[in-house]
Design a protein around this motif. Structure first.
Motif, PDB file in Angstrom:
ATOM      1  N   GLU A 104       9.610   2.035  36.192  1.00 10.79           N
ATOM      2  CA  GLU A 104      10.904   2.374  35.614  1.00 10.79           C
ATOM      3  C   GLU A 104      10.674   2.753  34.153  1.00 10.79           C
ATOM      4  OE1 GLU A 104      15.393   0.518  35.216  1.00 10.79           O
ATOM      5  OE2 GLU A 104      13.821  -0.667  36.151  1.00 10.79           O
ATOM      6  N   ARG A 154       8.150  -3.919  28.924  1.00  5.81           N
ATOM      7  CA  ARG A 154       7.862  -5.253  29.457  1.00  5.81           C
ATOM      8  C   ARG A 154       6.379  -5.587  29.271  1.00  5.81           C
ATOM      9  NH1 ARG A 154       9.939  -4.782  34.570  1.00  5.81           N
ATOM     10  NH2 ARG A 154      11.945  -5.433  33.780  1.00  5.81           N
ATOM     11  N   ILE A 170      11.227   0.709  30.736  1.00  3.89           N
ATOM     12  CA  ILE A 170      11.416  -0.703  31.079  1.00  3.89           C
ATOM     13  C   ILE A 170      10.067  -1.349  31.334  1.00  3.89           C
ATOM     14  CG2 ILE A 170      12.433  -2.334  32.721  1.00  3.89           C
ATOM     15  CD1 ILE A 170      14.500  -0.865  30.939  1.00  3.89           C
ATOM     16  N   ASP A 171       9.304  -0.788  32.274  1.00  5.78           N
ATOM     17  CA  ASP A 171       8.018  -1.382  32.632  1.00  5.78           C
ATOM     18  C   ASP A 171       7.015  -1.337  31.478  1.00  5.78           C
ATOM     19  OD1 ASP A 171       8.853  -2.089  35.190  1.00  5.78           O
ATOM     20  OD2 ASP A 171       8.317  -0.145  36.003  1.00  5.78           O
TER      21      ASP A 171
END
Length: 90
Positions: A23, A30, A26-27
């Motif tokens: 994503e 993270r 997001i990834d």
């Protein structure tokens, strides 16, 4: 965009490299935050430091300068002109 291509020889056409599902924004965020927390917990240096980001930003601005002037930009000269310490560019 999540696209990556490779080629073994200059004359060969680019070949797509399959990537796992991710994503956008997001990834990767993270992962960076996970590395940051691990570095804090283990009192270890970060994999990617602020100095790395300064070098990347310097490269972007050197490219802009080269595009605007039409001249080649020597990075060691650019670092010196921008007062970026030698210890950051080793």
């Amino acid at each position: 965009e999540g696209r990556l291509f490779k080629r073994a020889e200059e004359a060969e056409p680019l070949q797509p490299v399959p990537l796992g599902a991710a994503e956008d924004f997001i990834d990767d965020t993270r992962g960076l935050l996970g590395e940051f927390v691990a570095a804090l917990e283990e009192r270890a240096p970060l994999v990617t430091s602020g100095q790395d980001h300064i070098k990347t930003l310097a490269l972007v601005f050197a490219c802009i300068e080269a595009a605007e002037t039409g001249d080649r930009v020597v990075m060691s000269d650019f670092y010196r002109k921008q007062a970026i310490p030698n210890t950051w560019i080793e």
